[in-house]
Scaffold this motif. Structure first.
Motif, PDB file in Angstrom:
ATOM      1  N   ARG A  97      -7.845  -1.548   9.360  1.00  0.00           N
ATOM      2  CA  ARG A  97      -7.717  -0.973   8.228  1.00  0.00           C
ATOM      3  C   ARG A  97      -9.313  -1.066   7.547  1.00  0.00           C
ATOM      4  NH1 ARG A  97      -4.872  -4.998   2.986  1.00  0.00           N
ATOM      5  NH2 ARG A  97      -3.185  -3.671   4.318  1.00  0.00           N
ATOM      6  N   LYS A 137     -13.332   6.965   0.621  1.00  0.00           N
ATOM      7  CA  LYS A 137     -13.199   7.807  -0.445  1.00  0.00           C
ATOM      8  C   LYS A 137     -14.725   8.133  -1.068  1.00  0.00           C
ATOM      9  CE  LYS A 137      -9.312   5.552  -2.620  1.00  0.00           C
ATOM     10  NZ  LYS A 137      -9.137   4.370  -2.675  1.00  0.00           N
ATOM     11  N   ASP A 169      -3.707   2.008   9.529  1.00  0.00           N
ATOM     12  CA  ASP A 169      -3.795   1.008   8.651  1.00  0.00           C
ATOM     13  C   ASP A 169      -4.362   1.952   7.296  1.00  0.00           C
ATOM     14  OD1 ASP A 169      -2.089  -1.579   7.926  1.00  0.00           O
ATOM     15  OD2 ASP A 169      -3.571  -2.101   6.816  1.00  0.00           O
ATOM     16  N   ASN A 373       9.256  -3.146   7.864  1.00  0.00           N
ATOM     17  CA  ASN A 373       8.248  -2.433   8.164  1.00  0.00           C
ATOM     18  C   ASN A 373       7.501  -2.284   9.416  1.00  0.00           C
ATOM     19  OD1 ASN A 373       5.430  -3.832   8.753  1.00  0.00           O
ATOM     20  ND2 ASN A 373       5.263  -3.670   6.327  1.00  0.00           N
TER      21      ASN A 373
HETATM   22  P1  NDP Z   1      -2.649   4.555   2.875  1.00  0.00           P
HETATM   23  O1  NDP Z   1      -3.884   4.120   3.215  1.00  0.00           O
HETATM   24  O2  NDP Z   1      -1.991   5.772   3.775  1.00  0.00           O
HETATM   25  O3  NDP Z   1      -1.947   4.722   1.743  1.00  0.00           O
HETATM   26  C1  NDP Z   1      -2.322   3.263   1.095  1.00  0.00           C
HETATM   27  C2  NDP Z   1      -1.364   3.684  -0.817  1.00  0.00           C
HETATM   28  O4  NDP Z   1      -1.356   2.347  -1.313  1.00  0.00           O
HETATM   29  C3  NDP Z   1      -2.708   4.856  -0.732  1.00  0.00           C
HETATM   30  O5  NDP Z   1      -1.443   5.529  -1.823  1.00  0.00           O
HETATM   31  C4  NDP Z   1      -3.331   3.794  -2.027  1.00  0.00           C
HETATM   32  O6  NDP Z   1      -3.812   4.560  -3.050  1.00  0.00           O
HETATM   33  C5  NDP Z   1      -2.149   2.614  -2.706  1.00  0.00           C
HETATM   34  N1  NDP Z   1      -2.905   1.203  -3.353  1.00  0.00           N
HETATM   35  C6  NDP Z   1      -3.767   0.761  -2.798  1.00  0.00           C
HETATM   36  N2  NDP Z   1      -3.987  -0.152  -3.243  1.00  0.00           N
HETATM   37  C7  NDP Z   1      -3.270  -0.376  -4.610  1.00  0.00           C
HETATM   38  C8  NDP Z   1      -2.237  -1.078  -5.312  1.00  0.00           C
HETATM   39  N3  NDP Z   1      -3.379  -1.780  -5.814  1.00  0.00           N
HETATM   40  N4  NDP Z   1      -1.461  -0.408  -6.333  1.00  0.00           N
HETATM   41  C9  NDP Z   1      -0.992   0.829  -5.924  1.00  0.00           C
HETATM   42  N5  NDP Z   1      -1.287   1.949  -5.146  1.00  0.00           N
HETATM   43  C10 NDP Z   1      -2.393   1.374  -4.168  1.00  0.00           C
HETATM   44  O7  NDP Z   1      -2.147   3.565   3.388  1.00  0.00           O
HETATM   45  P2  NDP Z   1      -0.121   2.706   4.420  1.00  0.00           P
HETATM   46  O8  NDP Z   1       0.601   4.197   4.111  1.00  0.00           O
HETATM   47  O9  NDP Z   1      -0.409   2.929   5.847  1.00  0.00           O
HETATM   48  O10 NDP Z   1      -0.816   1.533   4.384  1.00  0.00           O
HETATM   49  C11 NDP Z   1       0.410   0.670   2.919  1.00  0.00           C
HETATM   50  C12 NDP Z   1       0.812  -1.279   3.536  1.00  0.00           C
HETATM   51  O11 NDP Z   1       1.640  -0.706   4.219  1.00  0.00           O
HETATM   52  C13 NDP Z   1      -0.063  -1.591   3.904  1.00  0.00           C
HETATM   53  O12 NDP Z   1       0.075  -3.034   3.267  1.00  0.00           O
HETATM   54  C14 NDP Z   1      -0.303  -1.100   5.921  1.00  0.00           C
HETATM   55  O13 NDP Z   1      -0.558  -2.939   5.974  1.00  0.00           O
HETATM   56  C15 NDP Z   1       1.896  -1.526   5.874  1.00  0.00           C
HETATM   57  N6  NDP Z   1       2.062  -0.565   6.799  1.00  0.00           N
HETATM   58  C16 NDP Z   1       1.382   0.601   7.439  1.00  0.00           C
HETATM   59  C17 NDP Z   1       2.046   0.781   8.995  1.00  0.00           C
HETATM   60  C18 NDP Z   1       1.339   1.896   8.700  1.00  0.00           C
HETATM   61  O14 NDP Z   1       1.931   2.209   9.349  1.00  0.00           O
HETATM   62  N7  NDP Z   1       1.192   3.187   8.058  1.00  0.00           N
HETATM   63  C19 NDP Z   1       2.385  -0.098   9.063  1.00  0.00           C
HETATM   64  C20 NDP Z   1       3.154  -1.095   9.129  1.00  0.00           C
HETATM   65  C21 NDP Z   1       2.228  -1.752   7.291  1.00  0.00           C
HETATM   66  P3  NDP Z   1      -5.416   5.202  -3.477  1.00  0.00           P
HETATM   67  O15 NDP Z   1      -5.091   6.504  -2.480  1.00  0.00           O
HETATM   68  O16 NDP Z   1      -5.924   5.292  -4.490  1.00  0.00           O
HETATM   69  O17 NDP Z   1      -5.833   4.251  -2.265  1.00  0.00           O
END
Ligand code: NDP
Length: 448
Positions: A97, A137, A169, A373
């Motif tokens: 991450r 970013k 992540d 997940n």
């Molecule tokens: P990304 O970086 O692709 O996306 C994260 C998203 O969450 C972005 O849209 C970000 O917005 C948004 N975000 C961050 N903080 C907040 C908040 N406080 N409120 C609303 N939106 C927010 O990450 P992933 O999609 O890969 O991961 C998302 C979650 O899923 C994490 O918890 C991760 O640990 C979990 N996960 C991911 C896996 C994977 O395969 N990728 C597997 C299992 C779990 P912005 O663009 O503004 O930063």
């Protein structure tokens, strides 16, 4: 939440003392130790043989300096982490991450959760997590590349296809994985599956991009079916607009749901006509813009500042897919009052303990992250298998594996919950089912 078993309650106190100022790690451990109380009551050998004490202590914590140069030649220094938590059932596996919020507590909680999640997939993978307080970013491609190369220059000493296999992540997507794997390959002079989530031209697996979001919906489908419900005709909220959120939205829609809102860390969009996912992909994946620009091309949609407001929108199913503790007790109460009947976690630990308690009290179907997940890491493990065999499976083949894995996983969680007298508590079921395989392997090794 108090931990019923006395030994585990004292262990929790020791965890807090030994890891001060790490609230996320405490939160994750407390939930697991609470669920495991009846298991340890029935099998005291997990206490007497030291398994429980080992379980809450990472096997190895690696913390390192990541210096990199920006486009103006200025040097910046970030901090890198890899926490190799438990390798009892296979090589360490878990994402990286890159986000300013990253610290030891966050990586430790994620690594701890990963141990149980990976075990639940039924595949031979241990648990780890890593990352950095770097953000992509506002950075150019070259700056991101230089950061990733510096990060991997250190990390490469500790990973490998049979040792530790990182993935993406938050903040680590296809571009970052390419830079990381390219540097690993150059430093080690080998082409092995030491990272997953790779591009399709250099060892990636079909369905890996979609896996977490799709897997979440497959798990949810199983849970809904058992309760006589389905996605068909349901109004759905998906928080986030990154990898997990995007493909959760896609699959929920394919299964007949109507996703009406998505968010990013600044705010959320509500589109009563249903979210136009192609537009979201264009905004987030290609243009790397903020979600608010969605309303420029969708006049009926509304944008609201502040991401937590998304939970005030009436829905039947909520899929939190953004980040930890994004859904608190007040948001849970709003969801319940508005008729939400199912919540499934795409992000890691997105619901606070108060929110989970409220869902359980109200009889809302609740699928915890560890189980719901797990599709992402499951397909990562399938990517490892394909890399070892040096062949590729079709989209349909991998998707079928994923569906089967999520179905079996759901069944195992339900069985564990039933066996320990908590038939509707999937949190307990996931913690117990994930624990048993790891704990029994640790017992078999003796004290190591
Ligand atoms: P990304 O970086 O692709 O996306 C994260 C998203 O969450 C972005 O849209 C970000 O917005 C948004 N975000 C961050 N903080 C907040 C908040 N406080 N409120 C609303 N939106 C927010 O990450 P992933 O999609 O890969 O991961 C998302 C979650 O899923 C994490 O918890 C991760 O640990 C979990 N996960 C991911 C896996 C994977 O395969 N990728 C597997 C299992 C779990 P912005 O663009 O503004 O930063």
């Amino acid at each position: 939440m108090s931990i019923p078993n006395k030994y585990l309650a004292e262990l929790m106190e020791r965890v807090i003392q030994r890891n001060p100022h790490e609230p996320e790690f405490h939160q994750a451990v407390r939930e697991v130790l609470t669920s495991l109380s009846p298991v340890v009551d029935a099998h005291p050998e997990y206490m007497t043989e030291g398994v429980m004490d080992c379980l809450v202590e990472p096997e190895r914590i690696i913390k390192f300096r990541v210096p990199w140069e920006d486009d103006q030649g200025k040097v910046h220094v970030n901090r890198g982490y890899r926490i190799q938590f438990n390798s009892a059932i296979g090589p360490y596996k878990g994402g990286l991450r890159f986000d300013p919020s990253v610290n030891e507590s966050i990586i430790k909680f994620l690594g701890f959760e990963q141990v149980f999640k990976n075990s639940l997939t039924g595949l031979p993978i241990g648990g780890a997590k890593g990352g950095s307080d770097f953000t992509r970013k506002g950075k150019s491609d070259n700056e991101v590349m230089r950061f990733c190369q510096s990060f991997m220059s250190e990390l490469s000493k500790y990973i490998g296809p049979d040792t530790d296999v990182p993935a993406g992540d938050i903040g680590v997507g296809a571009r970052e994985i390419g830079f990381l794997f390219g540097q690993y390959k150059r430093l080690r002079n080998e082409f092995t599956g030491a990272i997953t989530g790779k591009g399709l031209t250099y060892g990636g697996s079909l369905v890996r991009t979609e896996a977490t979001g799709y897997g979440l919906c497959y798990f949810t489908e199983n849970m809904l079916k058992d309760a006589g419900r389905s996605f068909e005709g349901a109004t759905v909220l998906v928080s986030g607009s990154g990898n997990v959120a995007t493909y959760a939205c896609e699959k929920a829609t394919q299964l007949g749901g109507k996703v009406v809102a998505m968010s990013d860390s600044n705010g959320y969009v509500y589109d009563p006509d249903g979210i136009d996912l192609a537009a979201v992909k264009q905004i987030k994946e290609q243009n790397r813009q903020r979600i608010k620009v969605y309303v420029d091309t969708h006049p009926k949609a509304q944008y609201h500042e502040g991401s937590s407001g998304i939970w005030q929108i009436p829905c039947h199913i909520a899929l939190p897919c953004a980040t930890q503790n994004e859904l608190d007790g007040a948001s849970a109460k709003a969801l319940i009052a508005n008729g939400c009947f199912a919540v499934a976690e795409g992000a890691n630990m997105p619901s606070t303990p108060e929110a989970i308690e409220a869902f359980h009290q109200a009889g809302v179907l609740f699928a915890p992250a560890k189980a719901a997940n797990a599709g992402g890491v499951a397909v990562s493990a399938l990517e490892m298998s394909q890399n070892s065999m040096r062949l590729y499976w079709s989209f349909e083949e991998v998707d079928n594996h994923l569906k089967k894995i999520m179905g079996t996983l759901y069944g195992n969680v339900i069985s564990a919950a039933q066996e320990y007298g908590m038939p509707h508590d999937l949190v307990a079921g996931a913690n117990i089912a994930g624990f048993l395989k790891v704990a029994n392997s640790m017992l078999a090794y003796g004290v190591v």
